[in-house]
Design an enzyme around this catalytic site. Structure first.
Site, PDB file in Angstrom:
ATOM      1  CG  HIS A 213     -16.289   2.185   1.653  1.00 29.28           C
ATOM      2  ND1 HIS A 213     -16.625   1.988  -0.225  1.00 29.28           N
ATOM      3  CD2 HIS A 213     -15.164   2.924   1.546  1.00 29.28           C
ATOM      4  CE1 HIS A 213     -15.306   2.560  -0.743  1.00 29.28           C
ATOM      5  NE2 HIS A 213     -14.790   3.135  -0.214  1.00 29.28           N
TER       6      HIS A 213
ATOM      7  CD  GLU B 199     -19.926   1.387   0.098  1.00 27.35           C
ATOM      8  OE1 GLU B 199     -20.731   2.290   1.620  1.00 27.35           O
ATOM      9  OE2 GLU B 199     -19.289   2.055  -0.112  1.00 27.35           O
TER      10      GLU B 199
ATOM     11  CB  CYS C 294     -15.156   5.904  -1.788  1.00 26.11           C
ATOM     12  SG  CYS C 294     -13.300   5.414  -2.000  1.00 26.11           S
TER      13      CYS C 294
HETATM   14  N1  GLN Z   1      -8.709   5.452  -4.749  1.00 21.91           N
HETATM   15  C1  GLN Z   1      -9.297   5.026  -6.047  1.00 21.91           C
HETATM   16  C2  GLN Z   1      -9.980   5.587  -6.524  1.00 21.91           C
HETATM   17  O1  GLN Z   1      -9.509   6.291  -7.075  1.00 21.91           O
HETATM   18  C3  GLN Z   1     -10.720   4.700  -5.053  1.00 21.91           C
HETATM   19  C4  GLN Z   1     -11.297   4.348  -3.532  1.00 21.91           C
HETATM   20  C5  GLN Z   1     -11.972   3.438  -3.201  1.00 21.91           C
HETATM   21  O2  GLN Z   1     -13.647   3.416  -3.719  1.00 21.91           O
HETATM   22  N2  GLN Z   1     -12.059   2.493  -2.057  1.00 21.91           N
HETATM   23  O3  GLN Z   1     -10.732   5.031  -7.567  1.00 21.91           O
END
Ligand code: GLN
Length: 197
Positions: free
Chosen positions: A176, A178, A80
Site C-alpha cells: 500500500h 498510499e 492490494c
Molecule cells: N485481503 C484483502 C482481499 O482479499 C486485501 C487486503 C487489502 O487490500 N489490504 O481483498
C-alpha cells in the site's frame, strides 16, 4: 490530467490525498459510477476487501466499464485488493469464493497470503523505476504474486520476491504506497501515465 480513485470501498481517501499532493487541486476525483469514469484519464484501484469492491463494481456497472476502458489503454494503478481485481488468475481460495477479476495483469495471485490483519507489517521494497533507495512497503493481509506471466514485468521486489508487476499500462502492487508518506510510486505511475497519453 484528471486521475480517478475507484471510490466504492477501501482506502479511497488515502489514495486521493496521495495523488492530491502531486497534481493540481481538483484533478484527483472519486469514481463511483461509469459517468465518473468517463471523465478520468488514469484510475487507481485502492486496497480494501476485493470481494466487496468487485460486487459493488458489478452492481454499479463499473466492472464492465473499467474493463472496457482498460482495453482502450486506461492507465491503472491497483494496490492490494486492487491487485486481486486486475489479475488474470486467482488461486482457488479455501476460505470461500473468489471475486471476479478484470484479467488485465498477467499474474497468478493468492489472496491473504501474508498473514492476518494483526500480522500486518512494513518491509523495504526495491522499485525498478525510482531512485532514492528502498520504498517502505506496507503489507496488510496482502495478496501474494505466485507467478508472473510472459506479458507482465516485475517492478517491485521484497528480497527476491516479486511484490509489484505491470502489464503495459496496468500496474499491480501487493503493498500500500498510499499508506506511507513516500510519494515516489504514485509520482512514477503518474509520470508514465501522462507520457503515454
Ligand atoms: N485481503 C484483502 C482481499 O482479499 C486485501 C487486503 C487489502 O487490500 N489490504 O481483498
Amino acid at each position: 490530467m484528471r486521475v480517478g480513485v475507484l471510490a466504492l470501498q477501501g482506502d479511497v481517501p488515502e489514495h486521493l490525498a496521495a495523488i492530491g499532493e502531486l497534481i493540481p487541486k481538483g484533478s484527483a476525483v472519486p469514481v463511483r459510477d461509469p459517468s465518473d469514469l468517463e471523465r478520468v484519464e488514469a484510475l487507481l484501484l485502492p486496497g480494501g476487501e476485493s470481494t466487496t469492491i468487485a460486487s459493488l463494481m458489478v452492481e454499479s456497472g463499473l466492472f464492465e466499464a473499467v474493463r472496457t476502458r482498460i482495453g482502450k489503454g486506461l492507465p491503472v494503478l491497483a494496490t492490494c485488493a486492487g491487485l486481486i481485481l486486475v489479475s488474470r488468475e486467482l488461486e482457488k481460495s479455501p476460505s470461500g469464493p473468489n471475486p471476479p477479476t478484470l484479467g488485465a495483469l498477467d499474474v497468478l495471485v493468492r489472496r491473504n497470503d501474508y498473514g492476518a490483519q494483526r500480522e500486518s507489517f512494513e518491509a523495504p521494497v526495491r522499485l525498478s523505476g525510482v531512485k532514492g533507495g528502498m520504498f517502505p512497503g506496507v503489507f496488510i493481509r496482502a495478496p501474494r504474486i505466485l507467478r508472473v506471466g510472459p506479458h507482465a514485468e516485475p517492478i517491485a521486489y521484497r528480497g527476491k520476491e516479486v511484490v509489484g508487476v505491470r502489464s503495459g499500462r496496468v500496474w499491480g502492487l501487493a503493498f500500500h504506497p498510499e499508506l506511507s508518506d513516500d510519494r515516489r510510486l504514485h509520482a512514477w505511475f503518474l509520470k508514465e501515465a501522462a507520457r503515454r497519453r
